[in-house]
Design a protein around this motif. Sequence first.
Motif, PDB file in Angstrom:
ATOM      1  N   ASP A 186       0.831  -1.207   0.000  1.00 51.95           N
ATOM      2  CA  ASP A 186       0.000   0.000   0.000  1.00 51.95           C
ATOM      3  C   ASP A 186       0.865   1.256   0.000  1.00 51.95           C
ATOM      4  O   ASP A 186       0.566   2.233  -0.681  1.00 51.95           O
ATOM      5  CB  ASP A 186      -0.915   0.026   1.237  1.00 51.95           C
ATOM      6  CG  ASP A 186      -2.056  -0.968   1.072  1.00 51.95           C
ATOM      7  OD1 ASP A 186      -2.237  -1.462  -0.067  1.00 51.95           O
ATOM      8  OD2 ASP A 186      -2.731  -1.263   2.070  1.00 51.95           O
ATOM      9  N   GLU A 187       1.919   1.205   0.809  1.00 50.77           N
ATOM     10  CA  GLU A 187       2.777   2.398   0.886  1.00 50.77           C
ATOM     11  C   GLU A 187       3.486   2.648  -0.442  1.00 50.77           C
ATOM     12  O   GLU A 187       3.564   3.783  -0.921  1.00 50.77           O
ATOM     13  CB  GLU A 187       3.783   2.227   2.030  1.00 50.77           C
ATOM     14  CG  GLU A 187       3.100   2.376   3.391  1.00 50.77           C
ATOM     15  CD  GLU A 187       4.034   2.094   4.557  1.00 50.77           C
ATOM     16  OE1 GLU A 187       4.036   2.876   5.515  1.00 50.77           O
ATOM     17  OE2 GLU A 187       4.753   1.077   4.509  1.00 50.77           O
ATOM     18  N   PHE A 188       3.982   1.568  -1.032  1.00 49.85           N
ATOM     19  CA  PHE A 188       4.681   1.740  -2.308  1.00 49.85           C
ATOM     20  C   PHE A 188       3.697   2.193  -3.391  1.00 49.85           C
ATOM     21  O   PHE A 188       4.006   3.068  -4.207  1.00 49.85           O
ATOM     22  CB  PHE A 188       5.383   0.422  -2.691  1.00 49.85           C
ATOM     23  CG  PHE A 188       6.286   0.538  -3.890  1.00 49.85           C
ATOM     24  CD1 PHE A 188       7.176   1.602  -4.035  1.00 49.85           C
ATOM     25  CD2 PHE A 188       6.260  -0.431  -4.894  1.00 49.85           C
ATOM     26  CE1 PHE A 188       8.017   1.704  -5.144  1.00 49.85           C
ATOM     27  CE2 PHE A 188       7.093  -0.340  -5.998  1.00 49.85           C
ATOM     28  CZ  PHE A 188       7.966   0.728  -6.132  1.00 49.85           C
ATOM     29  N   THR A 189       2.490   1.629  -3.355  1.00 48.80           N
ATOM     30  CA  THR A 189       1.477   2.035  -4.335  1.00 48.80           C
ATOM     31  C   THR A 189       1.172   3.528  -4.199  1.00 48.80           C
ATOM     32  O   THR A 189       1.015   4.229  -5.203  1.00 48.80           O
ATOM     33  CB  THR A 189       0.171   1.233  -4.112  1.00 48.80           C
ATOM     34  OG1 THR A 189       0.504  -0.149  -4.109  1.00 48.80           O
ATOM     35  CG2 THR A 189      -0.855   1.499  -5.197  1.00 48.80           C
ATOM     36  N   ALA A 190       1.132   3.998  -2.953  1.00 46.45           N
ATOM     37  CA  ALA A 190       0.808   5.414  -2.743  1.00 46.45           C
ATOM     38  C   ALA A 190       1.824   6.327  -3.414  1.00 46.45           C
ATOM     39  O   ALA A 190       1.462   7.307  -4.065  1.00 46.45           O
ATOM     40  CB  ALA A 190       0.737   5.704  -1.245  1.00 46.45           C
ATOM     41  N   ILE A 191       3.104   5.998  -3.301  1.00 49.36           N
ATOM     42  CA  ILE A 191       4.082   6.910  -3.926  1.00 49.36           C
ATOM     43  C   ILE A 191       4.248   6.643  -5.416  1.00 49.36           C
ATOM     44  O   ILE A 191       4.618   7.522  -6.173  1.00 49.36           O
ATOM     45  CB  ILE A 191       5.447   6.907  -3.200  1.00 49.36           C
ATOM     46  CG1 ILE A 191       6.128   5.542  -3.270  1.00 49.36           C
ATOM     47  CG2 ILE A 191       5.323   7.378  -1.769  1.00 49.36           C
ATOM     48  CD1 ILE A 191       7.610   5.622  -3.027  1.00 49.36           C
ATOM     49  N   LEU A 192       3.946   5.403  -5.834  1.00 50.37           N
ATOM     50  CA  LEU A 192       4.024   5.087  -7.276  1.00 50.37           C
ATOM     51  C   LEU A 192       2.935   5.828  -8.045  1.00 50.37           C
ATOM     52  O   LEU A 192       3.140   6.253  -9.175  1.00 50.37           O
ATOM     53  CB  LEU A 192       3.767   3.592  -7.488  1.00 50.37           C
ATOM     54  CG  LEU A 192       4.900   2.621  -7.679  1.00 50.37           C
ATOM     55  CD1 LEU A 192       4.342   1.244  -8.031  1.00 50.37           C
ATOM     56  CD2 LEU A 192       5.873   3.067  -8.767  1.00 50.37           C
ATOM     57  N   GLY A 193       1.770   5.916  -7.413  1.00 55.41           N
ATOM     58  CA  GLY A 193       0.643   6.565  -8.081  1.00 55.41           C
ATOM     59  C   GLY A 193      -0.122   5.623  -8.988  1.00 55.41           C
ATOM     60  O   GLY A 193      -1.009   6.030  -9.725  1.00 55.41           O
ATOM     61  N   HIS A 194       0.230   4.348  -8.986  1.00 57.53           N
ATOM     62  CA  HIS A 194      -0.528   3.349  -9.744  1.00 57.53           C
ATOM     63  C   HIS A 194      -0.287   1.988  -9.116  1.00 57.53           C
ATOM     64  O   HIS A 194       0.580   1.853  -8.244  1.00 57.53           O
ATOM     65  CB  HIS A 194      -0.122   3.332 -11.228  1.00 57.53           C
ATOM     66  CG  HIS A 194       1.342   3.123 -11.460  1.00 57.53           C
ATOM     67  ND1 HIS A 194       1.949   1.898 -11.403  1.00 57.53           N
ATOM     68  CD2 HIS A 194       2.337   4.008 -11.717  1.00 57.53           C
ATOM     69  CE1 HIS A 194       3.237   2.034 -11.646  1.00 57.53           C
ATOM     70  NE2 HIS A 194       3.504   3.301 -11.829  1.00 57.53           N
ATOM     71  N   VAL A 195      -1.051   0.990  -9.580  1.00 54.04           N
ATOM     72  CA  VAL A 195      -0.889  -0.309  -8.935  1.00 54.04           C
ATOM     73  C   VAL A 195       0.471  -0.919  -9.279  1.00 54.04           C
ATOM     74  O   VAL A 195       1.058  -0.620 -10.315  1.00 54.04           O
ATOM     75  CB  VAL A 195      -2.003  -1.319  -9.334  1.00 54.04           C
ATOM     76  CG1 VAL A 195      -3.339  -0.908  -8.784  1.00 54.04           C
ATOM     77  CG2 VAL A 195      -2.050  -1.486 -10.838  1.00 54.04           C
ATOM     78  N   ILE A 196       0.942  -1.752  -8.393  1.00 56.35           N
ATOM     79  CA  ILE A 196       2.236  -2.405  -8.616  1.00 56.35           C
ATOM     80  C   ILE A 196       2.048  -3.461  -9.713  1.00 56.35           C
ATOM     81  O   ILE A 196       1.149  -4.292  -9.629  1.00 56.35           O
ATOM     82  CB  ILE A 196       2.734  -3.082  -7.318  1.00 56.35           C
ATOM     83  CG1 ILE A 196       2.869  -2.022  -6.212  1.00 56.35           C
ATOM     84  CG2 ILE A 196       4.045  -3.802  -7.553  1.00 56.35           C
ATOM     85  CD1 ILE A 196       3.145  -2.600  -4.832  1.00 56.35           C
TER      86      ILE A 196
END
Length: 816
Positions: free
Chosen positions: A694-704
Amino acid sequence: MKYKDIISKLTLEEKAALCSGKDFWHLVDVSRLGIPSIMVTDGPHGLRKQNQEKTAAGDVLGNSAPATCFPTASATASSWDTELIEKMGVALGEECLKENVSVLLGPGVNMKRSPLCGRNFEYFSEDPFLAGKMAASFINGVQSKGVGTSLKHFAANNQECRRMTINTVADERALREIYLTAFEIAVKESQPWTVMNAYNKLNGTYCAENKWLLTDVLRDEWGYQGVVVTDWGAENEIVDGIKAGKNLEMPSSGGLGPQKIVKAVESGELDINTLDENVDKLLALIFKGAENLHADYNCDMKSHHLLARKIASESMVLLKNEDNILPLDKSKKIVFIGEMAKNPRYQGAGSSLINPTELDSAYQEFLKNGYKAAYARGYDKSTDVPDEKLIAQAAELAGKADVAVVFIGLTEIYESEGFDRKHIDLPPSHNELVKAVLEKNKNVVVVLSGGSAVSMPWLYDVKAVLNGLLSGQASGGAIFDVLSGNVNPSGKLSETYPLNLDDTPSRYNFPGTLLSVEYRESIFIGYRYYDKTEKEVLFPFGFGLSYTTFKYSDIKLSSKEINDNEILTVSFKVKNTGKVDGAEVCQLYVAPPQSKIFKAPKELKEFKKVFLKAGEEKEVELQLNKRSFAFYNVNIHDWYVESGEYKILVGASSREILLTESVKVVSSVEAEVPDYSEKAPVYYNGDMAFATDDEFTAILGHVIPERDRDMSLPIDKNCTLEYAAGTSRGEKITKLITAVVEKIGGGGINSEMMKNTAFQIPLRCFVTMSSGVFNDEMCEALCDVLNDKPLTPSAMKLLKNSPSALMKLPDLFKSM
Ligand code: BGC
């Protein structure tokens, strides 16, 4: 278009042909129009000009023309000396002219995301500012001789494992602030004639056809004028690549790429104007490259060897010097221990392997200079297994000497292009040797060789450590210079040495899964991470000792408040307070104010190496600009400075800040600052190595994106043999290829590199890189075979011919 006239005379087929290599190292010529063929070759820290006819399959070095092997990038970056690296560039340019080479394939500016990357020796730093500055100087040096360079590998190619297929998944801010910055600095400050796109995918698209990377960022934002060339075999769909802003496919695909271009123009898929623009750029490169060549160019190779020695001695890093055991006292009884004292490890392996013009040995240099030193081999460099007899002999000699100088480090099998390290330890045979020597003598000086961070279990027991890195063909002479005190060491680490691998920010996400690698730590690589998480390290970024001492004082700012578009001048004094002349690398870091967005506690924004005679003091002046205070704001897709109080930190390393001031910076733009504190708190106050999905998705701005491959999917041309190893036929082919590669690689490092390449190369490259041995039809048939499909007539044909076709596969690696 500059070459409109010539382009109007070229046939469609000729234009298409120009977009691909003529062979492994040459560009296509069109003699009827006076378009010559130019040669491009590796790089980066020397010239690897192979004699293709005389090169046996699998022989990377081949019959390469002898060339000066300068220190590799991880060493030159540790000199922090931009003028010196520019001189190295000039010398490299001269050697290219001597060998009629128009473009040198380097430098490599990929970030050292993990100490494990097998190619770290070929890269400058974990810090993009330092890497960018060193690269720009290198390029300016080479290009001042009328020879081009190739800034590589663009971009986010930070590991060797699955480098040809892996999808690098990174948030835009990490890309902009960490992974693209060195390229940006080099492009803006030196306009390399070519930029080499990386093999990997970046956020889902192969770099060779990534329009965002090659056109929007590289050309439109940074103003790049030159040619984008694929890394060797990085082409996927040539037409998509051209549309995305890539210009040249290398090496030759045996006419396949050009045929696709012709078809695409004829069908209207590719606009002829796009092709013409592409050819225009290629002609500019070809004519520029040919212009400066002349048959009898010569240069003074002896002086290049001496330059290599100077650069090496300025790059080595003194890590420890208890009781001032160094410089060595000539009157003492010294024993040199370790095979590397005589037979040095001085360069990495893979495409950058240079055939040196000469090779110094440290031990010989000491003898030449009148030292009466004994020698014990201590270990066999070709194996990790401790040899108790060699260790006992060494320990015995150590017991009879006043000082034992022990040469250890990473051996050839540890570091190479084509595979990554599995740990950061030295060979057990080397560590055991140091331990045994210490039992007989406490006056131990360790001289290390290796291209990246290693652990040092004996550090607290030895008196001194000189990190020789991989310092090129003159490393032996340079080690003598530093140990004897002829040269005062002035190198500083261009990467952090962690206490152990478990401390590194990418530890759970390196090298990733079959399909992708997630840069979950975002902007926090190297010292940015260790500072943020307040971790102890073995040696911090920017650290290095000298035989003298320095005092910093009198920091002054040109203003206490600036607008973000104004320049801030920072001045301070540095004095050599010891008894010998020396040089100090002064580092300037900027620490941001509290913010809604996560930031590194401080970042390197300027540096200067200052030479000072004993007792001398100089004033140093450094300038900061908007970029020094900015972060990349994804809300406005631009660099943005938040108004506030910034700290200016001047020091001798990232963990030795000696002067502090502060400046108020006022933003000239209104913009909202992203706030991830609720959705991704780990980046604010946690350990980002543990960032959740979830945290990585938040900064990526899209789904992993997908991490693992659905193994029930059929094998296609973008799959590798590794994907297919589980199928029954895949298993058989794997065995066959392993046998072939072992045979031609001759075991050891060559086989290791070739095996990884063979299993991790997409099947499409069997076609594009086999010079016609393998064609599209055979590739399809191979896919059918691997998919365990009933055999079609063409698959039958393939199988029938396979022993010979597969035996010819080595040609694929022949010139790599
Ligand atoms: C490497 C490049 C090199 C090229 C040509 C590739 O495998 O990644 O750095 O320049 O081969 O040898």
